[in-house]
Design a protein around this motif. Structure first.
Motif, PDB file in Angstrom:
ATOM      1  N   TYR A   1       7.834   4.462 -19.724  1.00 13.55           N
ATOM      2  CA  TYR A   1       9.032   3.864 -19.136  1.00 13.55           C
ATOM      3  C   TYR A   1       9.215   4.343 -17.699  1.00 13.55           C
ATOM      4  CZ  TYR A   1      13.869   2.824 -18.035  1.00 13.55           C
ATOM      5  OH  TYR A   1      14.993   2.382 -17.391  1.00 13.55           O
ATOM      6  N   ALA A   2       9.070   5.654 -17.484  1.00 16.34           N
ATOM      7  CA  ALA A   2       9.274   6.193 -16.133  1.00 16.34           C
ATOM      8  C   ALA A   2       8.260   5.593 -15.172  1.00 16.34           C
ATOM      9  CB  ALA A   2       9.159   7.717 -16.154  1.00 16.34           C
ATOM     10  N   LEU A   3       7.038   5.494 -15.617  1.00 13.13           N
ATOM     11  CA  LEU A   3       6.007   4.907 -14.747  1.00 13.13           C
ATOM     12  C   LEU A   3       6.365   3.463 -14.406  1.00 13.13           C
ATOM     13  CD1 LEU A   3       3.289   4.703 -13.352  1.00 13.13           C
ATOM     14  CD2 LEU A   3       2.221   4.290 -15.582  1.00 13.13           C
ATOM     15  N   TYR A   4       6.768   2.708 -15.415  1.00 13.65           N
ATOM     16  CA  TYR A   4       7.021   1.290 -15.170  1.00 13.65           C
ATOM     17  C   TYR A   4       8.276   1.087 -14.318  1.00 13.65           C
ATOM     18  CZ  TYR A   4       6.178  -3.614 -15.962  1.00 13.65           C
ATOM     19  OH  TYR A   4       5.876  -4.945 -15.763  1.00 13.65           O
ATOM     20  N   ALA A   5       9.292   1.943 -14.524  1.00 15.35           N
ATOM     21  CA  ALA A   5      10.505   1.850 -13.694  1.00 15.35           C
ATOM     22  C   ALA A   5      10.155   2.149 -12.234  1.00 15.35           C
ATOM     23  CB  ALA A   5      11.565   2.829 -14.199  1.00 15.35           C
ATOM     24  N   ALA A   6       9.377   3.219 -12.010  1.00 19.13           N
ATOM     25  CA  ALA A   6       9.020   3.600 -10.643  1.00 19.13           C
ATOM     26  C   ALA A   6       8.156   2.514  -9.998  1.00 19.13           C
ATOM     27  CB  ALA A   6       8.257   4.932 -10.656  1.00 19.13           C
ATOM     28  N   PHE A   7       7.174   2.056 -10.755  1.00 16.64           N
ATOM     29  CA  PHE A   7       6.212   1.090 -10.224  1.00 16.64           C
ATOM     30  C   PHE A   7       6.884  -0.243  -9.865  1.00 16.64           C
ATOM     31  CE2 PHE A   7       3.251  -2.429 -11.189  1.00 16.64           C
ATOM     32  CZ  PHE A   7       2.272  -2.147 -10.239  1.00 16.64           C
ATOM     33  N   THR A   8       7.696  -0.761 -10.782  1.00 20.09           N
ATOM     34  CA  THR A   8       8.284  -2.079 -10.516  1.00 20.09           C
ATOM     35  C   THR A   8       9.349  -1.992  -9.419  1.00 20.09           C
ATOM     36  OG1 THR A   8       9.820  -1.770 -12.377  1.00 20.09           O
ATOM     37  CG2 THR A   8       7.818  -3.051 -12.800  1.00 20.09           C
ATOM     38  N   THR A   9      10.095  -0.896  -9.363  1.00 14.44           N
ATOM     39  CA  THR A   9      11.127  -0.802  -8.322  1.00 14.44           C
ATOM     40  C   THR A   9      10.473  -0.852  -6.946  1.00 14.44           C
ATOM     41  OG1 THR A   9      12.485   0.583  -9.758  1.00 14.44           O
ATOM     42  CG2 THR A   9      13.058   0.574  -7.427  1.00 14.44           C
ATOM     43  N   GLN A  10       9.405  -0.104  -6.797  1.00 11.32           N
ATOM     44  CA  GLN A  10       8.788  -0.094  -5.478  1.00 11.32           C
ATOM     45  C   GLN A  10       8.086  -1.413  -5.172  1.00 11.32           C
ATOM     46  OE1 GLN A  10       5.475   2.274  -4.191  1.00 11.32           O
ATOM     47  NE2 GLN A  10       5.899   1.034  -2.369  1.00 11.32           N
ATOM     48  N   THR A  11       7.412  -1.962  -6.172  1.00  9.78           N
ATOM     49  CA  THR A  11       6.622  -3.172  -5.936  1.00  9.78           C
ATOM     50  C   THR A  11       7.516  -4.387  -5.706  1.00  9.78           C
ATOM     51  OG1 THR A  11       4.936  -2.223  -7.368  1.00  9.78           O
ATOM     52  CG2 THR A  11       4.751  -4.584  -6.882  1.00  9.78           C
ATOM     53  N   THR A  12       8.470  -4.588  -6.586  1.00 12.97           N
ATOM     54  CA  THR A  12       9.271  -5.805  -6.519  1.00 12.97           C
ATOM     55  C   THR A  12      10.215  -5.810  -5.323  1.00 12.97           C
ATOM     56  OG1 THR A  12       9.234  -5.928  -8.924  1.00 12.97           O
ATOM     57  CG2 THR A  12      10.889  -7.261  -7.800  1.00 12.97           C
ATOM     58  N   PHE A  13      10.721  -4.631  -4.970  1.00 13.39           N
ATOM     59  CA  PHE A  13      11.722  -4.610  -3.893  1.00 13.39           C
ATOM     60  C   PHE A  13      11.145  -4.075  -2.590  1.00 13.39           C
ATOM     61  CE2 PHE A  13      14.091  -4.132  -7.927  1.00 13.39           C
ATOM     62  CZ  PHE A  13      14.814  -5.305  -7.876  1.00 13.39           C
ATOM     63  N   ASN A  14       9.843  -3.834  -2.588  1.00 13.82           N
ATOM     64  CA  ASN A  14       9.194  -3.278  -1.397  1.00 13.82           C
ATOM     65  C   ASN A  14       9.988  -2.079  -0.877  1.00 13.82           C
ATOM     66  OD1 ASN A  14       7.457  -2.975   0.752  1.00 13.82           O
ATOM     67  ND2 ASN A  14       8.554  -4.446   2.036  1.00 13.82           N
ATOM     68  N   LEU A  15      10.339  -1.193  -1.810  1.00 12.25           N
ATOM     69  CA  LEU A  15      11.179  -0.052  -1.453  1.00 12.25           C
ATOM     70  C   LEU A  15      10.458   0.872  -0.483  1.00 12.25           C
ATOM     71  CD1 LEU A  15      14.038   0.777  -2.466  1.00 12.25           C
ATOM     72  CD2 LEU A  15      12.892   2.541  -3.796  1.00 12.25           C
ATOM     73  N   GLU A  16      11.107   1.199   0.612  1.00 11.30           N
ATOM     74  CA  GLU A  16      10.522   2.069   1.636  1.00 11.30           C
ATOM     75  C   GLU A  16      11.437   3.266   1.867  1.00 11.30           C
ATOM     76  OE1 GLU A  16       8.373  -0.978   4.650  1.00 11.30           O
ATOM     77  OE2 GLU A  16      10.451  -1.424   4.176  1.00 11.30           O
ATOM     78  N   LYS A  17      10.881   4.297   2.480  1.00 12.09           N
ATOM     79  CA  LYS A  17      11.619   5.530   2.699  1.00 12.09           C
ATOM     80  C   LYS A  17      12.916   5.250   3.453  1.00 12.09           C
ATOM     81  CE  LYS A  17      11.302  10.239   3.202  1.00 12.09           C
ATOM     82  NZ  LYS A  17      12.245  10.158   2.084  1.00 12.09           N
TER      83      LYS A  17
ATOM     84  N   SER B   1       0.778  -1.220   0.000  1.00 10.42           N
ATOM     85  CA  SER B   1       0.000   0.000   0.000  1.00 10.42           C
ATOM     86  C   SER B   1       0.824   1.291   0.000  1.00 10.42           C
ATOM     87  CB  SER B   1      -0.904  -0.008   1.232  1.00 10.42           C
ATOM     88  OG  SER B   1      -0.088  -0.201   2.365  1.00 10.42           O
ATOM     89  N   SER B   2       2.146   1.196  -0.104  1.00 12.90           N
ATOM     90  CA  SER B   2       2.898   2.442  -0.002  1.00 12.90           C
ATOM     91  C   SER B   2       2.978   3.153  -1.350  1.00 12.90           C
ATOM     92  CB  SER B   2       4.295   2.165   0.531  1.00 12.90           C
ATOM     93  OG  SER B   2       4.839   1.065  -0.124  1.00 12.90           O
ATOM     94  N   SER B   3       2.979   4.464  -1.321  1.00 16.09           N
ATOM     95  CA  SER B   3       3.038   5.207  -2.575  1.00 16.09           C
ATOM     96  C   SER B   3       4.471   5.637  -2.835  1.00 16.09           C
ATOM     97  CB  SER B   3       2.116   6.415  -2.492  1.00 16.09           C
ATOM     98  OG  SER B   3       2.849   7.594  -2.717  1.00 16.09           O
ATOM     99  N   SER B   4       4.812   5.834  -4.093  1.00  8.98           N
ATOM    100  CA  SER B   4       6.224   6.002  -4.426  1.00  8.98           C
ATOM    101  C   SER B   4       6.777   7.343  -4.003  1.00  8.98           C
ATOM    102  CB  SER B   4       6.422   5.835  -5.913  1.00  8.98           C
ATOM    103  OG  SER B   4       5.858   6.938  -6.552  1.00  8.98           O
ATOM    104  N   THR B   5       6.043   8.408  -4.293  1.00  5.75           N
ATOM    105  CA  THR B   5       6.607   9.706  -3.965  1.00  5.75           C
ATOM    106  C   THR B   5       6.650   9.882  -2.457  1.00  5.75           C
ATOM    107  OG1 THR B   5       4.442  10.475  -4.596  1.00  5.75           O
ATOM    108  CG2 THR B   5       6.276  11.092  -6.006  1.00  5.75           C
ATOM    109  N   GLN B   6       5.724   9.214  -1.788  1.00  5.73           N
ATOM    110  CA  GLN B   6       5.768   9.226  -0.341  1.00  5.73           C
ATOM    111  C   GLN B   6       5.949   7.792   0.140  1.00  5.73           C
ATOM    112  OE1 GLN B   6       2.609  12.034   0.277  1.00  5.73           O
ATOM    113  NE2 GLN B   6       4.459  13.220  -0.164  1.00  5.73           N
ATOM    114  N   LEU B   7       7.165   7.340   0.061  1.00  3.48           N
ATOM    115  CA  LEU B   7       7.423   5.963   0.470  1.00  3.48           C
ATOM    116  C   LEU B   7       7.114   5.812   1.950  1.00  3.48           C
ATOM    117  CD1 LEU B   7      10.827   5.360  -1.306  1.00  3.48           C
ATOM    118  CD2 LEU B   7       8.646   4.331  -1.879  1.00  3.48           C
ATOM    119  N   CYS B   8       6.615   4.638   2.331  1.00  7.50           N
ATOM    120  CA  CYS B   8       6.348   4.373   3.754  1.00  7.50           C
ATOM    121  C   CYS B   8       7.653   4.362   4.530  1.00  7.50           C
ATOM    122  CB  CYS B   8       5.721   2.998   3.922  1.00  7.50           C
ATOM    123  SG  CYS B   8       4.031   2.960   3.435  1.00  7.50           S
TER     124      CYS B   8
END
Ligand code: 6R9
Length: 710
Positions: free
Chosen positions: A342-358, A33-40
């Motif tokens: 491309y930018a959308l997919y790079a941002a989306f997959t980085t956060q989703t696949t790696f559970n990237l957090e703040k 549920s975390s958003s990219s610009t505001q990572l959890c």
């Protein structure tokens, strides 16, 4: 057959891991549920982990995946519109009255959000620097570690904004304009990602050529993209070894008509000392290389530029970059990626696949010369406001503990590498990683080739301490980002399997012959995708016909990956190989045709056929079969010379391990080389060659077995 092999491996591994406890449901759900610009904010030591495949049916997170995945492919326009709104800042948002997705796979004219305006560099840097009333500018955007472990630098978002702006202004100063192609042939120094971002900032199209490619290969790419600008460095460094990049660039300009084509060669200096700035001038005699009239000393030029450059307003479908990759012919194939999708997919997959957090430190140790470096070193983490870690050296320098030492020193949270590196480090034993504190890690990634369960297990246990999720990410230069992968805390891990499609990716298995969709599980076929996704390459530069023929018209209505897969009894995907003549050596994609054309460049070689041979560390190694011209004699020197042809025609990473001189090659009566026979012979499977009755001269088979079987 391969499917039985895969099934056995799966059974063995699932058994071995079935005791791993599944994390709590709340931990599982929080990661989606975390958003990219505001990572959890990451909760201390409460990393979401995945269960190793055991009980998908009772796993709530898994059913959330199924629901979200089904929604994403039943209404892709709504799905991607929402994600774009959440993850990107637009100058002009996607027009409400228009659908998100235009065009189709059938026609090969896919577009995402045409008419929307944005700048990828602004999205990767400025908006994070501006966030939280400018406090975001003090967050660390990039940590760099050079060849020597003591040589490190870090850059905040404010510093990135200044430096990238200065480089952008320097490029403009040298005449680079919106739409121009800038070839980048550089070592992994901070200026490499910064130059890519600077291109994006001014709307120039970057074409990064891996600095392991030879002058011939670089020259061919400069020519193919008609690039008037080359950015390089005097030298590269790998394990104290100096690579003379500038000399290689000089050489590449002697190929084709490049001397006339290329206007400017902008050269960074690997050991430039900013503190001597007063004494340095742009045209100084003191340049540490032989300066040519077209050369520009980049460091002093950049340093005197203004620290702000207005980002260019780009259409979502304007070109962002070209990246050359290997296909079935010898000609380099320049895949074109565009801005918004491309930018959308790079941002989306980085956060989703790696559970990237703040606050996460994200280390993808790939080189920027490959797609993994584009999406996951440069764009992915920065688009999410994270910290990207950039690595110049090799996993073996100064010793086989380098990666683990870096993880300890920099407290890296996500570590992303290739199976070939894991396999080579495994050989040094468990005691090496045990010396380091690896407790900062939460997600480990694998990319580039299938990871064998033994290497998977070593990575999971010894690096991840059986607590981290290992994500096996399957994707391609053409797909822009992950298309099949497990997701931490959401979908289960299954060693050896890249598991299940990413949200928005509608995978199908097709029968290779009929093109029919193969339904059900425990089936084999070729992997294809039924719907457009934002990160897909839009065309091959200057050759849309080739793009159509390679990816879209073989199976009309589908994007064809070129990979064969097995879908196991649970519906999990195992990549079993390629169905074209593309090899995968240490995660490097190499076309057989490129190696063959380099070999026949030797005056004594009449014909060559190249195949992959299974290799315990590299995945595949290259075996070449050559026929010499009349009267030529086989010798050790000749073999060495042939290897040199490949090193100079393609690059050292494509050098064959085995060259077999043979009186003739296994040709069909219609004149095609039967590579299948050669593959079987070098793999030691000569007892299962299959039907060879269509060979013009079947007796050649025994001669080849005699010479080449392991
Ligand atoms: C990202 C990248 C693409 C080819 C691809 C496939 C192989 C990549 C894989 C994998 C099995 C994985 N591949 N990741 N095979 N499991 N997780 O590597 O792009 O250089 O274009 O290569 O690599 O064969 O088709 P690229």
């Amino acid at each position: 057959s391969q499917s039985i092999f895969a099934a056995l491996l799966t059974a063995a591994c699932v058994g071995a891991f079935s005791t791993t406890p599944a994390p709590s449901t709340s931990a599982l759900l929080s990661s989606t549920s975390s958003s990219s610009t505001q990572l959890c904010e990451a909760k201390d030591h409460e990393h979401a982990a995945s269960p190793v495949y055991d009980a998908i049916s009772t796993n709530t997170a898994f059913s959330s995946y199924q629901t979200r995945h089904a929604e994403s492919i039943s209404n892709p326009s709504a799905f991607w519109a929402k994600e774009a709104h959440k993850r990107l800042s637009f100058f002009t948002p996607p027009p409400k009255s228009h659908p998100t997705i235009h065009g189709s796979l059938e026609k090969g004219d896919v577009k995402f959000f045409p008419g929307a305006k944005l700048n990828v560099c602004y999205n990767a840097i400025d908006r994070h620097a501006l966030a939280r009333n400018g406090k975001g500018g003090n967050d660390v955007a990039m940590i760099w570690e050079g060849d020597e472990p003591t040589d490190t630098k870090s850059f905040t978002y404010n510093e990135m904004l200044e430096k990238v702006s200065q480089i952008a202004n320097a490029l403009k100063n040298q005449g680079v304009k919106k739409g121009d192609v800038v070839t980048i042939y550089m070592p992994m120094i901070p200026e490499l990602p910064m130059t890519m971002l600077a291109c994006a900032r001014i709307g120039a199209v970057h074409s990064v050529v891996f600095a392991g490619f030879s002058a011939d290969a670089l020259g061919a790419r400069i020519h193919a993209s008609q690039s008037q600008f080359v950015v390089t460095a005097d030298i590269g460094l790998r394990g104290t070894k100096k690579i003379p990049l500038k000399d290689i660039v000089n050489d590449s300009l002697t190929k084709f008509d490049n001397e006339n084509l290329v206007d400017k060669v902008m050269v960074y200096e690997r050991f430039y000392d900013d503190s001597n700035e007063d004494e340095e001038t742009e045209d100084s005699e003191a340049a540490p290389y032989d300066m040519k009239p077209k050369d520009i000393r980049m460091n002093p030029l950049v340093n005197k530029m203004k620290p702000y450059c207005v980002p260019e307003v780009m259409d979502a479908e304007d070109e962002l970059f070209i990246l050359y990759t290997s296909g079935s012919t010898g000609l380099p194939k320049g895949l074109v990626h565009t801005t918004g999708g491309y930018a959308l997919y790079a941002a989306f997959t980085t956060q989703t696949t790696f559970n990237l957090e703040k606050g996460d430190i994200f280390a993808c140790v790939a080189d920027c010369g490959w797609i993994t470096g584009h999406t996951y070193v440069v764009y992915g983490a920065l688009l999410n406001g994270g910290t990207t870690f950039v690595f110049e050296s090799t996993p073996m320098y100064p010793d086989a503990g380098r990666y683990w030492d870096m993880i300890q020193r920099h407290k890296i949270n996500v570590f992303y590498t290739a199976p070939t590196a894991i396999r080579s480090l495994m050989r040094y034993g468990d005691s090496i990683p045990k010396k380091y504190d690896l407790s900062s890690l939460k997600v480990l990634g694998s990319v580039g080739e299938p990871i064998n369960p033994e290497a998977w297990r070593w990575y999971y246990e010894n690096i991840g301490n059986s607590k981290c999720t290992v994500v096996d990410t399957y994707w391609q230069t053409e797909t822009g980002g992950h298309i099949v992968t497990n997701i931490p805390g959401v979908t289960p891990m299954k060693p050896g399997s890249c598991t299940l499609p990413m949200y928005g990716i509608d995978t199908v298995v097709l029968d290779a012959q009929t093109g029919e969709v193969v339904e059900g599980n425990d089936v084999e076929g070729v992997l294809a995708i039924r719907q457009p996704w934002p990160g897909m390459a839009r065309t091959c530069l200057g050759d849309h016909k080739r793009y159509m023929a390679t990816y879209l018209t073989q199976y009309p209505g589908y994007y064809f990956t070129g990979d064969t897969v097995y879908r196991d009894s649970d519906g999990f995907i195992f990549v079993t190989g390629r169905c074209d003549d593309v090899l995968n050596v240490s995660g490097h994609r190499i076309g057989t045709a490129e190696v063959e054309s380099a070999l026949v460049g030797h005056p004594l070689v009449a014909q060559a056929a190249v195949v992959g041979k299974p290799h315990p560390i590299k995945g595949q190694s290259i075996s070449a079969f050559v026929m010499l011209v009349e009267g030529a004699e086989e010798s050790e020197d000749l073999i060495k010379e042939m290897k040199m042809e490949v090193r100079s025609g393609v690059g050292p990473f494509a050098s064959p391990d085995q060259i077999v001189v043979s009186p003739s090659l296994p040709m069909t009566r219609s004149g095609k080389i039967m590579r299948r026979v050669l593959r079987k012979i070098v793999a030691g499977e000569a007892d299962s060659l299959g039907d060879v009755s269509t060979l013009a001269d079947p007796s050649i088979v025994d001669v080849l077995i005699e010479k080449a079987a392991p």
